[in-house]
Scaffold this active site. Structure first.
Site, PDB file in Angstrom:
ATOM      1  CG  HIS A 109      -3.342   5.426   1.027  1.00  0.00           C
ATOM      2  ND1 HIS A 109      -3.598   4.945   2.281  1.00  0.00           N
ATOM      3  CD2 HIS A 109      -2.670   4.434   0.381  1.00  0.00           C
ATOM      4  CE1 HIS A 109      -3.107   3.710   2.396  1.00  0.00           C
ATOM      5  NE2 HIS A 109      -2.531   3.382   1.264  1.00  0.00           N
ATOM      6  CG  LEU A 202      -4.402   5.476  21.517  1.00  0.00           C
ATOM      7  CD1 LEU A 202      -3.968   6.647  22.391  1.00  0.00           C
ATOM      8  CD2 LEU A 202      -5.778   5.746  20.914  1.00  0.00           C
ATOM      9  CB  ALA A 219      -0.333  11.094  17.753  1.00  0.00           C
TER      10      ALA A 219
END
Ligand SMILES: [Zn+2]
Length: 234
Positions: A109, A202, A219
């Site tokens: 991205h 999570l 994480a």
């Protein structure tokens, strides 16, 4: 599990969240009080370039004050010590994987710390503002935009990503919602091509059911534990 040699890791916002980097998903569709469609689409940039440039200038400045966390550091250690193929495909536009020391990173991205010249198509490292329309270091035109893939634009590196998925023995998704395509489809591609699949997140993501195994937790806890385990087996 079979012998693992080639690994593709997809990382998302959940990896950088504990470094204090938020996304529009945290705010119920709002991002720093802006709607996504007002700041993160090519149409928004055409309509109100100053709003979009100011928004990204703020984000670019903010990420430079953030630090990599234990998940970034663990992945950098894996990158340094893993003898097989490894590709960290990240949806994140921050540079925290690199600052932790990872080098096999693909930013699908784009990156906050790059500017893309729409006149000459060259990308240049960029840490300052774009709102004042500085000249492109390459061609001198005042035609720089954030080098971030907006909604409706094609992600970067898809050929390289699919080539890596074809050779992968293990696909791991870390801290992603499983909601945004094409990244959300990688797990299915990887499975179809015979790779084992693991989710570290999570909480169960929308795509959890597609993975052979899922481990849930912050994480900064689940990623270092998994990397330790994997390197011990190498
Ligand atoms: Zn240029």
């Amino acid at each position: 599990m079979n012998q693992i040699r080639n690994i593709v890791i997809l990382t998302g916002a959940g990896v950088s969240a504990e470094s204090g980097i938020d996304t529009f998903r945290d705010g119920g569709g709002l991002w720093e009080k802006h709607r996504v469609e007002d700041v993160a689409t090519p149409e928004a940039f055409a309509r109100d370039p100053e709003l979009v440039l100011r928004f990204y200038d703020m984000r670019r400045e903010a990420i430079q004050t953030r630090q990599p966390n234990a998940a970034h550091h663990a992945l950098a250690r894996l990158d340094a010590e893993w003898r097989g193929e490894l590709l960290i495909v990240t949806q994140n536009v921050d540079d925290l994987h690199e600052r932790a020391g990872a080098s096999r990173v693909l930013h699908m991205h784009g990156e906050h710390l790059n500017a893309w010249c729409t006149a000459c198509d060259v990308r240049s490292p960029w840490t300052g503002p774009l709102l004042d329309r500085p000249p492109c270091p390459e061609c001198g035109e005042a035609a720089l935009r954030p080098d971030v893939v907006w909604f409706g634009e094609m992600p970067y590196g898809m050929e390289e990503i699919f080539a890596a998925l074809r050779d992968a023995d293990l696909f791991v998704s870390i801290g992603t919602s499983g909601a945004v395509y094409p990244a959300a489809g990688f797990v299915r591609n990887a499975r179809d091509l015979g790779a084992a699949t693991l989710e570290l997140n999570l909480e169960p993501s929308q795509g959890t059911g597609w993975f052979d195994e899922a481990r849930h937790g912050p994480a900064t806890e689940v990623v270092p534990a998994w990397v330790d385990e994997l390197l011990a087996r190498q």
